[in-house]
Scaffold this motif. Structure first.
Motif, PDB file in Angstrom:
ATOM      1  N   MET A   1       0.965  10.379  -5.573  1.00 53.26           N
ATOM      2  CA  MET A   1       1.687   9.122  -5.800  1.00 53.26           C
ATOM      3  C   MET A   1       1.024   7.999  -5.002  1.00 53.26           C
ATOM      4  O   MET A   1       0.660   8.160  -3.849  1.00 53.26           O
ATOM      5  CB  MET A   1       3.139   9.289  -5.363  1.00 53.26           C
ATOM      6  CG  MET A   1       3.950   8.023  -5.527  1.00 53.26           C
ATOM      7  SD  MET A   1       5.655   8.270  -5.012  1.00 53.26           S
ATOM      8  CE  MET A   1       5.850   6.874  -3.953  1.00 53.26           C
ATOM      9  N   ASN A   2       0.889   6.863  -5.624  1.00 52.46           N
ATOM     10  CA  ASN A   2       0.333   5.685  -4.977  1.00 52.46           C
ATOM     11  C   ASN A   2       1.347   5.152  -3.953  1.00 52.46           C
ATOM     12  O   ASN A   2       2.527   5.006  -4.245  1.00 52.46           O
ATOM     13  CB  ASN A   2       0.025   4.628  -6.042  1.00 52.46           C
ATOM     14  CG  ASN A   2      -0.635   3.402  -5.472  1.00 52.46           C
ATOM     15  OD1 ASN A   2      -0.839   3.286  -4.265  1.00 52.46           O
ATOM     16  ND2 ASN A   2      -0.963   2.475  -6.348  1.00 52.46           N
ATOM     17  N   VAL A   3       0.866   4.847  -2.755  1.00 51.54           N
ATOM     18  CA  VAL A   3       1.731   4.358  -1.673  1.00 51.54           C
ATOM     19  C   VAL A   3       2.439   3.066  -2.083  1.00 51.54           C
ATOM     20  O   VAL A   3       3.598   2.843  -1.737  1.00 51.54           O
ATOM     21  CB  VAL A   3       0.884   4.122  -0.401  1.00 51.54           C
ATOM     22  CG1 VAL A   3       1.695   3.457   0.686  1.00 51.54           C
ATOM     23  CG2 VAL A   3       0.298   5.424   0.091  1.00 51.54           C
ATOM     24  N   LEU A   4       1.760   2.214  -2.840  1.00 50.80           N
ATOM     25  CA  LEU A   4       2.305   0.902  -3.185  1.00 50.80           C
ATOM     26  C   LEU A   4       3.393   0.943  -4.251  1.00 50.80           C
ATOM     27  O   LEU A   4       4.076  -0.059  -4.479  1.00 50.80           O
ATOM     28  CB  LEU A   4       1.173  -0.035  -3.606  1.00 50.80           C
ATOM     29  CG  LEU A   4       0.099  -0.272  -2.536  1.00 50.80           C
ATOM     30  CD1 LEU A   4      -0.958  -1.219  -3.058  1.00 50.80           C
ATOM     31  CD2 LEU A   4       0.703  -0.790  -1.247  1.00 50.80           C
ATOM     32  N   GLU A   5       3.574   2.089  -4.904  1.00 53.20           N
ATOM     33  CA  GLU A   5       4.638   2.193  -5.914  1.00 53.20           C
ATOM     34  C   GLU A   5       6.025   2.032  -5.296  1.00 53.20           C
ATOM     35  O   GLU A   5       6.977   1.633  -5.979  1.00 53.20           O
ATOM     36  CB  GLU A   5       4.542   3.526  -6.650  1.00 53.20           C
ATOM     37  CG  GLU A   5       3.382   3.585  -7.622  1.00 53.20           C
ATOM     38  CD  GLU A   5       3.291   4.923  -8.345  1.00 53.20           C
ATOM     39  OE1 GLU A   5       4.250   5.719  -8.292  1.00 53.20           O
ATOM     40  OE2 GLU A   5       2.242   5.166  -8.959  1.00 53.20           O
ATOM     41  N   ALA A   6       6.166   2.330  -4.021  1.00 50.67           N
ATOM     42  CA  ALA A   6       7.464   2.210  -3.345  1.00 50.67           C
ATOM     43  C   ALA A   6       7.921   0.752  -3.232  1.00 50.67           C
ATOM     44  O   ALA A   6       9.090   0.491  -2.961  1.00 50.67           O
ATOM     45  CB  ALA A   6       7.373   2.829  -1.953  1.00 50.67           C
ATOM     46  N   PHE A  30      -1.084  -0.582   4.892  1.00 48.98           N
ATOM     47  CA  PHE A  30      -2.223  -1.473   5.128  1.00 48.98           C
ATOM     48  C   PHE A  30      -3.523  -0.872   4.619  1.00 48.98           C
ATOM     49  O   PHE A  30      -4.394  -1.582   4.124  1.00 48.98           O
ATOM     50  CB  PHE A  30      -2.318  -1.830   6.610  1.00 48.98           C
ATOM     51  CG  PHE A  30      -1.116  -2.594   7.110  1.00 48.98           C
ATOM     52  CD1 PHE A  30      -0.819  -3.841   6.605  1.00 48.98           C
ATOM     53  CD2 PHE A  30      -0.286  -2.051   8.074  1.00 48.98           C
ATOM     54  CE1 PHE A  30       0.293  -4.551   7.046  1.00 48.98           C
ATOM     55  CE2 PHE A  30       0.821  -2.747   8.526  1.00 48.98           C
ATOM     56  CZ  PHE A  30       1.114  -3.995   8.012  1.00 48.98           C
ATOM     57  N   ALA A  31      -3.663   0.457   4.726  1.00 46.79           N
ATOM     58  CA  ALA A  31      -4.874   1.133   4.253  1.00 46.79           C
ATOM     59  C   ALA A  31      -5.015   1.036   2.742  1.00 46.79           C
ATOM     60  O   ALA A  31      -6.123   1.038   2.210  1.00 46.79           O
ATOM     61  CB  ALA A  31      -4.865   2.594   4.686  1.00 46.79           C
ATOM     62  N   ALA A  32      -3.908   0.934   2.013  1.00 51.08           N
ATOM     63  CA  ALA A  32      -3.945   0.862   0.551  1.00 51.08           C
ATOM     64  C   ALA A  32      -4.638  -0.415   0.059  1.00 51.08           C
ATOM     65  O   ALA A  32      -5.073  -0.471  -1.089  1.00 51.08           O
ATOM     66  CB  ALA A  32      -2.528   0.942  -0.012  1.00 51.08           C
ATOM     67  N   GLN A  39      -4.921  -3.321  10.048  1.00 50.69           N
ATOM     68  CA  GLN A  39      -5.060  -1.894   9.808  1.00 50.69           C
ATOM     69  C   GLN A  39      -3.891  -1.088  10.338  1.00 50.69           C
ATOM     70  O   GLN A  39      -3.539  -0.062   9.774  1.00 50.69           O
ATOM     71  CB  GLN A  39      -6.358  -1.375  10.418  1.00 50.69           C
ATOM     72  CG  GLN A  39      -7.570  -1.967   9.753  1.00 50.69           C
ATOM     73  CD  GLN A  39      -8.862  -1.440  10.343  1.00 50.69           C
ATOM     74  OE1 GLN A  39      -8.876  -0.760  11.346  1.00 50.69           O
ATOM     75  NE2 GLN A  39      -9.959  -1.770   9.690  1.00 50.69           N
ATOM     76  N   LYS A  40      -3.290  -1.547  11.435  1.00 51.74           N
ATOM     77  CA  LYS A  40      -2.202  -0.790  12.045  1.00 51.74           C
ATOM     78  C   LYS A  40      -0.992  -1.684  12.236  1.00 51.74           C
ATOM     79  O   LYS A  40      -1.113  -2.874  12.487  1.00 51.74           O
ATOM     80  CB  LYS A  40      -2.625  -0.240  13.405  1.00 51.74           C
ATOM     81  CG  LYS A  40      -3.748   0.761  13.347  1.00 51.74           C
ATOM     82  CD  LYS A  40      -4.078   1.232  14.752  1.00 51.74           C
ATOM     83  CE  LYS A  40      -5.233   2.202  14.769  1.00 51.74           C
ATOM     84  NZ  LYS A  40      -5.571   2.598  16.147  1.00 51.74           N
TER      85      LYS A  40
END
Length: 179
Positions: A1-6, A30-32, A39-40
């Motif tokens: 699952m893509n992290v950004l879908e949330a 941030f990594a997506a 980055q953090k």
């Protein structure tokens, strides 16, 4: 699952009223975006979505911190962030960024993706010069939120005296005073 879908909100089935959503993000978020600017960090975002027949207004309240590297000491430090932003999506026959947080949104769009907006608002909080808090001079407390201009007392003593003139200018001044 893509992290950004949330960070996507299904909007086709929503009625015309106000909705509340909550999002959280961390290093994976941030990594997506595959960039080096941020980055953090961690954040919590609350989105208030006000849907009407002609537009969707979104108010984003974001609290959290970013982990930045100090430009002076190369140490990592936490940089607090707090944002309160408003975005307006007007229904149209195509998608377009109109600037100033105003977007045209295709009526047929099934989802509203807030991931890029969240990232942009957070990334804009990163200062040009990243300094560890120990290098930042604290602001003096001001009465009733007024900005008070103060000067060095030594400057007041020197203000009564005329500054010494460069001898070359003094010689030229003598020539003009003789006329």
């Amino acid at each position: 699952m893509n992290v950004l879908e949330a960070y996507q909100i299904p909007i086709l089935s929503l009625e015309d009223k106000v909705y509340q959503y909550s999002f959280t993000g961390n290093e994976e978020f941030f990594a997506a975006f595959e960039q080096e600017w941020v980055q953090k960090g961690e954040f919590n975002a609350n989105a208030t979505l006000d849907k009407s027949a002609t537009m969707i207004q979104v108010r984003l309240v974001i609290d959290g911190h970013l982990k930045l590297i100090c430009d002076r000491s190369n140490e990592e430090f936490e940089f607090p962030i707090h944002l309160d932003e408003k975005i307006i999506y007007k229904y149209s026959d195509h998608n377009e960024d109109m600037g100033d947080n105003l977007f045209l949104l295709d009526r047929k769009s099934p989802k509203l993706d807030l991931s890029q907006d969240l990232f942009d608002f957070i990334a804009l909080q990163v200062p040009m010069k990243k300094l560890h808090p120990r290098f930042v001079k604290p602001l003096e407390e001001h009465v009733d939120g007024e900005l008070i201009y103060t000067t060095d007392p030594e400057d007041d003593k020197n203000a009564d005296q005329e500054p010494e003139m460069d001898p070359r200018w003094a010689a030229l001044k003598k020539l003009t005073d003789n006329n």
